[in-house]
Write an enzyme that holds these catalytic residues in place. Structure first.
Site, PDB file in Angstrom:
ATOM      1  N   PHE B 121       0.856  -1.179   0.000  1.00 42.77           N
ATOM      2  CA  PHE B 121       0.000   0.000   0.000  1.00 42.77           C
ATOM      3  C   PHE B 121       0.891   1.227   0.000  1.00 42.77           C
ATOM      4  O   PHE B 121       2.050   1.152   0.386  1.00 42.77           O
ATOM      5  CB  PHE B 121      -0.874  -0.011   1.259  1.00 42.77           C
ATOM      6  CG  PHE B 121      -2.361  -0.016   0.972  1.00 42.77           C
ATOM      7  CD1 PHE B 121      -2.901  -0.988   0.153  1.00 42.77           C
ATOM      8  CD2 PHE B 121      -3.209   0.937   1.537  1.00 42.77           C
ATOM      9  CE1 PHE B 121      -4.269  -1.010  -0.094  1.00 42.77           C
ATOM     10  CE2 PHE B 121      -4.567   0.919   1.292  1.00 42.77           C
ATOM     11  CZ  PHE B 121      -5.099  -0.057   0.474  1.00 42.77           C
ATOM     12  N   GLN B 234      -7.834  14.430   4.413  1.00 42.64           N
ATOM     13  CA  GLN B 234      -7.264  13.598   3.360  1.00 42.64           C
ATOM     14  C   GLN B 234      -8.190  13.487   2.155  1.00 42.64           C
ATOM     15  O   GLN B 234      -9.336  13.071   2.293  1.00 42.64           O
ATOM     16  CB  GLN B 234      -6.978  12.199   3.901  1.00 42.64           C
ATOM     17  CG  GLN B 234      -6.352  11.295   2.863  1.00 42.64           C
ATOM     18  CD  GLN B 234      -5.814  10.021   3.477  1.00 42.64           C
ATOM     19  OE1 GLN B 234      -6.580   9.133   3.856  1.00 42.64           O
ATOM     20  NE2 GLN B 234      -4.502   9.934   3.603  1.00 42.64           N
ATOM     21  N   LEU B 250     -15.349   5.537  -3.441  1.00 38.50           N
ATOM     22  CA  LEU B 250     -13.940   5.167  -3.396  1.00 38.50           C
ATOM     23  C   LEU B 250     -13.557   4.050  -4.355  1.00 38.50           C
ATOM     24  O   LEU B 250     -14.289   3.087  -4.535  1.00 38.50           O
ATOM     25  CB  LEU B 250     -13.585   4.732  -1.977  1.00 38.50           C
ATOM     26  CG  LEU B 250     -12.075   4.629  -1.763  1.00 38.50           C
ATOM     27  CD1 LEU B 250     -11.460   6.003  -1.658  1.00 38.50           C
ATOM     28  CD2 LEU B 250     -11.750   3.805  -0.556  1.00 38.50           C
ATOM     29  N   GLU B 253      -7.264   1.800  -2.792  1.00 35.45           N
ATOM     30  CA  GLU B 253      -5.840   1.870  -3.062  1.00 35.45           C
ATOM     31  C   GLU B 253      -5.294   0.485  -3.391  1.00 35.45           C
ATOM     32  O   GLU B 253      -4.235   0.342  -4.005  1.00 35.45           O
ATOM     33  CB  GLU B 253      -5.138   2.439  -1.828  1.00 35.45           C
ATOM     34  CG  GLU B 253      -3.694   2.740  -2.053  1.00 35.45           C
ATOM     35  CD  GLU B 253      -3.127   3.652  -0.970  1.00 35.45           C
ATOM     36  OE1 GLU B 253      -3.892   4.410  -0.347  1.00 35.45           O
ATOM     37  OE2 GLU B 253      -1.916   3.599  -0.752  1.00 35.45           O
ATOM     38  N   HIS B 379     -11.943  12.035   1.884  1.00 38.87           N
ATOM     39  CA  HIS B 379     -11.958  10.660   2.359  1.00 38.87           C
ATOM     40  C   HIS B 379     -11.852  10.519   3.872  1.00 38.87           C
ATOM     41  O   HIS B 379     -12.530   9.688   4.481  1.00 38.87           O
ATOM     42  CB  HIS B 379     -10.787   9.930   1.698  1.00 38.87           C
ATOM     43  CG  HIS B 379     -10.712   8.479   2.015  1.00 38.87           C
ATOM     44  ND1 HIS B 379     -11.739   7.612   1.791  1.00 38.87           N
ATOM     45  CD2 HIS B 379      -9.714   7.730   2.551  1.00 38.87           C
ATOM     46  CE1 HIS B 379     -11.387   6.393   2.156  1.00 38.87           C
ATOM     47  NE2 HIS B 379     -10.175   6.441   2.631  1.00 38.87           N
ATOM     48  N   ARG B 414      -2.660  10.402   6.658  1.00 40.82           N
ATOM     49  CA  ARG B 414      -2.774   9.011   7.102  1.00 40.82           C
ATOM     50  C   ARG B 414      -2.355   8.066   5.988  1.00 40.82           C
ATOM     51  O   ARG B 414      -2.717   8.259   4.829  1.00 40.82           O
ATOM     52  CB  ARG B 414      -4.217   8.710   7.489  1.00 40.82           C
ATOM     53  CG  ARG B 414      -4.482   7.244   7.772  1.00 40.82           C
ATOM     54  CD  ARG B 414      -5.902   7.011   8.217  1.00 40.82           C
ATOM     55  NE  ARG B 414      -6.865   7.088   7.129  1.00 40.82           N
ATOM     56  CZ  ARG B 414      -7.214   6.057   6.357  1.00 40.82           C
ATOM     57  NH1 ARG B 414      -6.667   4.869   6.536  1.00 40.82           N
ATOM     58  NH2 ARG B 414      -8.113   6.212   5.404  1.00 40.82           N
TER      59      ARG B 414
HETATM   60  C1  LIG Z   1     -14.787   3.800   1.256  1.00 39.41           C
HETATM   61  C2  LIG Z   1     -13.787   3.768   2.357  1.00 39.41           C
HETATM   62  C3  LIG Z   1     -12.723   2.862   2.309  1.00 39.41           C
HETATM   63  C4  LIG Z   1     -11.791   2.801   3.330  1.00 39.41           C
HETATM   64  N1  LIG Z   1     -10.779   1.879   3.252  1.00 39.41           N
HETATM   65  C5  LIG Z   1      -9.900   1.789   4.268  1.00 39.41           C
HETATM   66  C6  LIG Z   1      -8.889   0.789   4.261  1.00 39.41           C
HETATM   67  O1  LIG Z   1      -8.791  -0.006   3.334  1.00 39.41           O
HETATM   68  N2  LIG Z   1      -8.051   0.706   5.294  1.00 39.41           N
HETATM   69  C7  LIG Z   1      -8.143   1.549   6.345  1.00 39.41           C
HETATM   70  O2  LIG Z   1      -7.369   1.413   7.275  1.00 39.41           O
HETATM   71  N3  LIG Z   1      -9.089   2.512   6.396  1.00 39.41           N
HETATM   72  C8  LIG Z   1      -9.970   2.640   5.380  1.00 39.41           C
HETATM   73  N4  LIG Z   1     -10.944   3.622   5.424  1.00 39.41           N
HETATM   74  C9  LIG Z   1     -11.053   4.472   6.579  1.00 39.41           C
HETATM   75  C10 LIG Z   1     -11.755   3.740   7.692  1.00 39.41           C
HETATM   76  O3  LIG Z   1     -12.700   2.852   7.183  1.00 39.41           O
HETATM   77  C11 LIG Z   1     -12.493   4.657   8.634  1.00 39.41           C
HETATM   78  O4  LIG Z   1     -11.671   5.688   8.985  1.00 39.41           O
HETATM   79  C12 LIG Z   1     -12.870   3.899   9.862  1.00 39.41           C
HETATM   80  O5  LIG Z   1     -13.696   2.836   9.531  1.00 39.41           O
HETATM   81  C13 LIG Z   1     -13.556   4.756  10.882  1.00 39.41           C
HETATM   82  O6  LIG Z   1     -13.982   3.897  11.921  1.00 39.41           O
HETATM   83  P1  LIG Z   1     -14.628   4.421  13.235  1.00 39.41           P
HETATM   84  O7  LIG Z   1     -14.814   3.251  14.113  1.00 39.41           O
HETATM   85  O8  LIG Z   1     -13.834   5.557  13.746  1.00 39.41           O
HETATM   86  O9  LIG Z   1     -16.001   5.016  12.762  1.00 39.41           O
HETATM   87  P2  LIG Z   1     -17.192   4.365  11.898  1.00 39.41           P
HETATM   88  O10 LIG Z   1     -16.913   2.980  11.481  1.00 39.41           O
HETATM   89  O11 LIG Z   1     -17.554   5.324  10.857  1.00 39.41           O
HETATM   90  O12 LIG Z   1     -18.341   4.328  12.930  1.00 39.41           O
HETATM   91  C14 LIG Z   1     -18.949   5.506  13.373  1.00 39.41           C
HETATM   92  C15 LIG Z   1     -20.083   5.086  14.243  1.00 39.41           C
HETATM   93  O13 LIG Z   1     -20.544   6.169  14.993  1.00 39.41           O
HETATM   94  C16 LIG Z   1     -21.927   6.248  14.912  1.00 39.41           C
HETATM   95  N5  LIG Z   1     -22.318   7.615  15.141  1.00 39.41           N
HETATM   96  C17 LIG Z   1     -21.899   8.717  14.485  1.00 39.41           C
HETATM   97  N6  LIG Z   1     -22.492   9.800  14.984  1.00 39.41           N
HETATM   98  C18 LIG Z   1     -23.290   9.375  15.984  1.00 39.41           C
HETATM   99  C19 LIG Z   1     -24.178  10.029  16.890  1.00 39.41           C
HETATM  100  N7  LIG Z   1     -24.368  11.339  16.860  1.00 39.41           N
HETATM  101  N8  LIG Z   1     -24.864   9.280  17.772  1.00 39.41           N
HETATM  102  C20 LIG Z   1     -24.698   7.944  17.807  1.00 39.41           C
HETATM  103  N9  LIG Z   1     -23.875   7.291  16.981  1.00 39.41           N
HETATM  104  C21 LIG Z   1     -23.184   8.003  16.086  1.00 39.41           C
HETATM  105  C22 LIG Z   1     -22.248   5.718  13.575  1.00 39.41           C
HETATM  106  O14 LIG Z   1     -23.569   5.256  13.500  1.00 39.41           O
HETATM  107  C23 LIG Z   1     -21.269   4.575  13.475  1.00 39.41           C
HETATM  108  O15 LIG Z   1     -21.764   3.431  14.105  1.00 39.41           O
HETATM  109  C24 LIG Z   1     -11.891   3.688   4.407  1.00 39.41           C
HETATM  110  C25 LIG Z   1     -12.943   4.597   4.463  1.00 39.41           C
HETATM  111  C26 LIG Z   1     -13.879   4.653   3.456  1.00 39.41           C
HETATM  112  C27 LIG Z   1     -14.978   5.658   3.525  1.00 39.41           C
END
Ligand SMILES: Cc1cc2nc3c(=O)[nH]c(=O)nc-3n(C[C@H](O)[C@H](O)[C@H](O)COP(=O)(O)OP(=O)(O)OC[C@H]3O[C@@H](n4cnc5c(N)ncnc54)[C@H](O)[C@@H]3O)c2cc1C
Ligand code: SF4
Ligand code: SF4
Ligand code: FES
Ligand code: FES
Lengths: 253, 606, 246
Positions: B121, B234, B250, B253, B379, B414
């Site tokens: 990556f 980013q 998306l 990568e 992103h 990142r």
């Molecule tokens: C298309 C895409 C591909 C990606 N690919 C990669 C990859 O290959 N490798 C990598 O390392 N990263 C990747 N990323 C980045 C990574 O997926 C995210 O940064 C990561 O999943 C974020 O996880 P999280 O647990 O912080 O939040 P999330 O998984 O987004 O969870 C957020 C949670 O908070 C809840 N929430 C939000 N606001 C509230 C509220 N007000 N009240 C109650 N609940 C709330 C939501 O319902 C959800 O359950 C990718 C991102 C995207 C968009």
């Protein structure tokens, strides 16, 4: 929260918002099956005097069984095996549950009758679980048919090849593709394992499973092709026996 | 005052993505009571969309790898703005966290000798990303979800938190509503973990979903915590650009990791000319060398050849694409071409199945036959709630943050795959930190009625205003502002203009109104989300204005150089009365033994 | 500009809901979810719809488009004949909340009842790609519940009392076929999960957006495993003599 309420599912037969011709498939399947069943029943019970001709034996009457005192059609002694095999086959089950039982006739289309649905949990449908025993029988029957096909090459002590032999061989090939692509067979040769690489025995089974899987992916196709081929093989022999058609010999006479 | 239901937990986790689930699992295994809230259904959080993989120095494929290299890559990728301690913990603990996922039932792709397979990556020196085809996030969230369910964690689905409640200076609960029927709910809790993800919905072209309205950022800000590094947004270099409906979605990568080639409309492989001097030596010099590397990677063999230039860091690739398009060498729909079609179609379908389907079904493009058209898309936000590296506690006692909502781990940019590992490393730490905290503070949390009343009034207001502003229209306005003035390339006058427009929009938002009932009324939900989005937008714009240099994901047209002096401070945003304040705080300084890692063994790594 | 006529179900009660017609301008490559968003953003901010990823990855936007269970974000508008109305309805098998949103919480309750992954104690955690290929197919499931929706056992016969539904057979198959799992779920499959109620009519497979061969690769192999354990006296005998594998 009301968990058991269906939020507006179509209640009566055929109710749906689909606007495509969803009824075509079940209609074709029902027609196909019905025609075959009528033909097979007629041949087995009524028209059974035409069983073989020259080197060819009709698959409906193979193997030749002679029971002392049996005065009815010998097909009755045989056909229950392939019939049971097909009736309990996972593909045919799908097909006739849809086309005959109309439960459901097609996806997202209302079903027919039946207040209390029990699926395959109660008698008689629970017996579908015995499919693998029919598989064992079907393998024996297919074995005999291969034997018949090979025997047809040797007629009156010399080598013989006619269109009839090709028909019989073709039928054997299609029937084998169908039989050895059986879901139960797929399970027995390897599918029941959880680890394919753990022992050397498992590795062999994995190879077998892969082959069966290839056949299994087209199980529906082989089910239909072999149904037609077995019907045609019988019809061909019947026509020869009845003197309507004459065989085309390629080698020998 | 309207009715509300009440629940009480030792630890409340807000957000059920990777970070939230991992935090909840950890806290509950430490014997405290845990409630988990999420805005959508369980298992639909953003984490489910992650594709490429999770970075962990398992050294299954390249045995030279180790946590030190991963650490250096992360710091270099983050342009040394990272909180070094977070980067260190992350690199050290990621391998164990990944193995733990496997113990819990995750099924990663395998190497020939039956270990977890790793792929290359951008910015990672060695093949480091554990993956499952291109649906790694799905595997991760399902594994954690099932683990959590079997631990008996109570989940409140489709429930949005709108306020954190405080007792003195520490948190004591959270207030929210259920999307389904609009009923209000109060969670009393000794400790709260924020794991709400990012802020993408402030931008029109983004890979993020409707959930990413920056709720956690805004909740923490309102509760008195600091947001750091908010200027670092980013832009992923490869988002879909066509058809219009899917613009921004998306393109992983992983495509480039598997050998995807970027070309402009002239057929030039332009990334060769955009490699930064400092790291040029880590990348192939010619197309031939890049091809040798790809062929070896496909066969699972070692090679002396260096990796293709497409695997430069995201900030660099995104800028390069932007510049190519600007220079008139773009594809028909304003992107560039990303090509994997020279490889065996079966392999492409196997390694990138969802990309294959995504393009086939949404764009009528068969990626095994034709190149894809791609361009930058918003992103990820590196910035977020300032937390203590070891416990993930914010400056507000009892308030913890993990995952995308937290700041510091990724610094100025990142690396791909470092987010999923971030989620499990710091999710676990936040869960443990919160559970410890709850055990220490045994007194039941006390709730002030006024705060509840204020929270309810705020929710009721849009119904009571007649003929106010349409929330969707205001969101479109915000998108317009952000894409025009606070995009990939920034400039002082633009940013100032953007900020003043956002200020004006803030006033309009106070006039937002909605009709209908509270039953699943997305317009009503949007009324509330707007406020969070605008806080984040403003924080981004103000932080960007204050950093007068180009560094990592932050690119200034008026300050194109990197200024070593500005590495020494992070930008911090916080609330002061009614207004947003900004302050520069010193970047944590690495201890000598870690600094040594950068000097001899590891060549700097862009 | 070309326009599409969308007939969208509106209401909070399936009995008294009604279809409302909206005109939506068509853009190239547009999907049904885009049209719904257009309605939300410009014509009717209250229209309720569930969605997240808009890329067929999260399984939130399940509905019935022209009567076909499908993901709205994956249903291209140009696949429908131009000029013809497009109807969009909520899925039918679960209680309606509002408009296109239904209460699918029953599925989450079912999931809790499935015995967890139980790896063998002394596993060394190496296993080969061929050992997990089957499991990985099942783990592609995005929990869109379209299979649960279309399955006639739930949809028409409403046997939620005795039947877990295809989604959870897929999940159990993923656990049962994991090379290191030691739990035996055959009894649960036969009794609580009601595997026998499935009459393998394959509608689940037809609608699965992840193209999981639900019936052929999950349900039928599980049925065969249940046969091994409960219906096949010979296999049973064999097992008692040569010892249980699990
Ligand atoms: C298309 C895409 C591909 C990606 N690919 C990669 C990859 O290959 N490798 C990598 O390392 N990263 C990747 N990323 C980045 C990574 O997926 C995210 O940064 C990561 O999943 C974020 O996880 P999280 O647990 O912080 O939040 P999330 O998984 O987004 O969870 C957020 C949670 O908070 C809840 N929430 C939000 N606001 C509230 C509220 N007000 N009240 C109650 N609940 C709330 C939501 O319902 C959800 O359950 C990718 C991102 C995207 C968009
Ligand atoms: S095959 Fe079985 S589970 Fe699938 S839809 Fe048909 S009855 Fe339901
Ligand atoms: S098995 Fe397929 S149809 Fe069923 S929930 Fe999973 S993805 Fe949806
Ligand atoms: S499943 Fe069709 S023959 Fe066994
Ligand atoms: S919105 Fe995620 S599947 Fe359609």
């Amino acid at each position: 929260m009301n968990q058991s309420k269906t939020s507006g599912a179509p209640a009566e037969l055929g109710a749906t918002s689909r606007n495509d011709a969803w009824w075509v498939e079940p209609a074709l399947v029902a027609t196909g099956f019905t025609l075959f069943i009528i033909y097979a029943t007629w041949r087995a019970l009524v028209d059974y005097q035409f069983q073989e001709w020259g080197p060819y034996l009709s698959p409906f009457f193979s193997p030749k069984i002679t029971l002392p005192g049996w005065q009815w059609s010998p097909a009755i002694l045989i056909l229950w095996m392939p019939a049971g095999f097909r009736a309990t086959c996972y593909y045919y089950r799908k097909a006739y549950y849809r086309a005959y039982f109309m439960d459901p006739p097609a996806c997202a289309v209302g079903h027919f009758g039946g207040e209390k649905y029990c699926g395959e949990t109660t008698f008689p449908l629970v017996l579908q679980n015995l499919h693998r025993y029919f598989l064992y029988l079907a393998i024996v029957v297919v074995g005999f048919l291969w034997w018949d096909a090979f025997s047809s090459l040797f007629y009156n002590g010399s080598f013989h090849l006619g269109l009839g032999s090709l028909v019989l061989f073709g039928n054997c090939i299609f029937l084998s593709f169908y039989t050895f692509g059986c879901h139960a067979f797929r399970h027995l040769v390897g599918g029941r394992l959880d680890c394919f690489s753990c022992t050397s025995g498992a590795k062999t089974q994995f190879k077998l499973w892969n082959i069966v899987t290839k056949l299994n992916e087209h199980h529906m196709l082989w089910a239909w092709v072999s149904l037609c081929s077995v019907g045609f093989a019988d019809f061909y022999v019947r026509q020869l026996a009845a003197g309507v058609w004459t065989d085309i010999p390629f080698i020998g006479s | 005052m309207a009715n509300y239901e009440v629940h009480e937990y030792d630890v409340l986790v807000v957000g059920a993505g990777g970070a939230g689930l991992r935090a909840a699992i950890e806290a509950s295994s430490m014997g405290v009571t845990v409630g988990l809230v999420c805005k959508s259904l369980l298992g639909k959080a953003h984490t489910v969309m992650a594709e490429g993989g999770v970075a962990a120095a398992l050294a299954n494929v390249d045995e030279q790898d180790g946590w030190e290299t991963h650490f250096c890559d992360t710091m270099n990728g983050g342009k040394m703005m990272n909180n070094w301690r977070m980067a260190q913990l992350h690199a050290q603990e990621a391998p164990d966290r990944v193995r733990e996922l496997e113990r819990w039932g995750a099924v990663f792709d395998r190497t020939k000798d039956g270990k977890i397979l790793q792929r290359a990556f951008g910015g990672h020196k060695w093949k480091r990303l554990c993956h499952v085809g291109d649906r790694t996030g799905l595997e991760m969230i399902r594994t954690l979800q099932d683990r959590g369910v079997h631990q008996g964690i109570t989940v409140y689905m489709e429930c949005a938190i709108t306020r954190l409640l405080k007792d003195g200076n520490k948190v004591s609960g959270a207030f929210g509503y259920f999307r389904e029927d609009g009923r209000y709910v109060l969670f009393k809790a000794k400790a709260i973990v924020l794991a709400t993800g990012g802020v993408g919905k402030s931008f029109p072209v983004t890979s993020n979903s409707w959930e990413y309205t920056g709720d956690g950022h805004a909740l923490a800000y309102d509760a008195g915590a600091q947001l750091i590094d908010m200027e670092f947004v980013q832009f992923h270099p490869t988002g879909m650009v066509w058809p219009p409906g899917v613009r921004g979605i998306l393109v992983t990568e992983g495509v480039r990791g598997e050998g995807g080639i970027l070309r402009n409309s002239k057929g030039e492989r332009f990334m060769f000319k955009y490699l930064p001097e400092a790291t040029r030596n880590d990348y192939a010099e010619t197309e031939e060398e890049a091809k040798i590397w790809v062929d070896a990677a496909i066969r699972g063999e070692k090679t002396q050849a260096r990796r293709p230039p497409e695997l430069s860091t995201r900030d660099n690739v995104a800028r390069s694409i932007y510049l190519e398009v600007k220079a008139g060498r773009g594809s028909p729909h304003g992107g560039v071409f990303l090509d994997i079609s020279y490889q065996d179609p079966d392999r492409v379908k196997k390694k990138l199945p969802s990309m294959y389907h995504q393009f086939k079904e949404l764009a009528d493009v068969d990626i095994t036959q034709q190149p894809m058209e791609v361009g930058p898309t918003m992103h990820y936000i590196m910035g977020g709630v300032r937390v203590d590296a070891d416990t993930a506690e914010s400056q507000v006692p009892g308030l913890f943050a993990a995952g995308e909502v937290s700041g510091g781990m990724h610094g100025g940019n990142r690396l791909g795959g470092n987010s999923l590992s971030d989620l499990i490393v710091f999710g676990r730490r936040a869960g443990a930190g919160a559970a410890e905290y709850a055990k220490k503070h045994t007194a039941a949390p006390s709730i002030v009625d006024d705060q509840i009343k204020a929270a309810i009034d705020e929710m009721e207001a849009p119904f009571n205003r007649k003929d106010g502003k349409n929330p969707y229209e205001l969101q479109r306005k915000m998108h317009e502002i952000m894409s025009t003035y606070v995009g990939i390339f920034r400039e002082e006058n633009d940013l100032k203009k953007g900020i003043s427009l956002l200020e004006a929009l803030k006033e309009e938002i106070k006039q937002v109104s909605i009709s209908g009932t509270k039953t699943y009324n997305p317009g009503w939900h949007m009324c509330r989300d707007l406020r969070n989005m605008i806080i984040c937008s403003e924080a981004i714009a103000r932080s960007a204005l204050s950093r007068t240099e180009s560094r990592g994901a932050h690119s200034r047209l008026d300050y194109t150089e990197t200024d070593p002096e500005q590495q020494k401070s992070n930008t911090a945003i916080f609330q002061d009365g009614d207004s947003m304040k900004l302050e520069k705080t010193p970047t944590p300084v690495m201890p000598e033994e870690l600094k040594k890692l950068f000097v001899k063994k590891e060549p700097a790594n862009a | 500009m070309r326009e599409a006529v969308m007939k969208v179900f509106r209401g909070t009660d399936s009995g008294s809901g009604e279809f409302k017609t909206y005109k939506v301008p068509i853009e190239e490559g547009m999907v049904v979810l885009d049209a719904i968003h257009y309605i939300q953003g410009y014509l009717d901010p209250e229209l309720a719809v569930r969605w997240n990823c808009k890329a067929a990855k999260c399984g939130s936007c399940s509905a019935e488009v022209n009567g076909h269970p499908a993901l709205m974000c994956k249903s291209r508008m140009d696949h429908f004949p131009e000029g013809q109305e497009i109807t969009v309805e909520p899925i039918k098998t679960f209680p309606l909340v509002k408009d296109l949103v239904t209460d699918v919480s029953w599925n989450y309750e079912v999931n809790k009842k499935i015995p967890a992954f139980k790896p063998s104690e002394n596993a060394d955690w190496t296993f080969m790609q061929e050992d997990i290929e089957r499991v990985q197919e099942f783990r592609k499931c995005i929990e869109c519940f379209l299979c649960q929706n279309v399955c006639h056992v739930l949809r028409d016969h409403d046997r939620k009392d005795v039947f877990y539904g295809p989604r959870f057979f897929v999940r159990m198959a993923g656990l049962e076929m994991h090379p290191l799992d030691t739990e035996n779920r055959a009894g649960i499959l036969k009794d609580q999960a009601g595997l026998g109620y499935c009459n393998i009519t394959k509608c689940c497979t037809e609608v699965c957006p992840e193209e999981i061969h639900i019936t052929d690769n999950a349900i039928i192999p599980l049925k065969e495993r249940v046969v091994d354990e409960f219906y096949d006296p010979v296999a049973k005998l064999f097992k008692t003599i040569f010892g249980k594998k699990k």
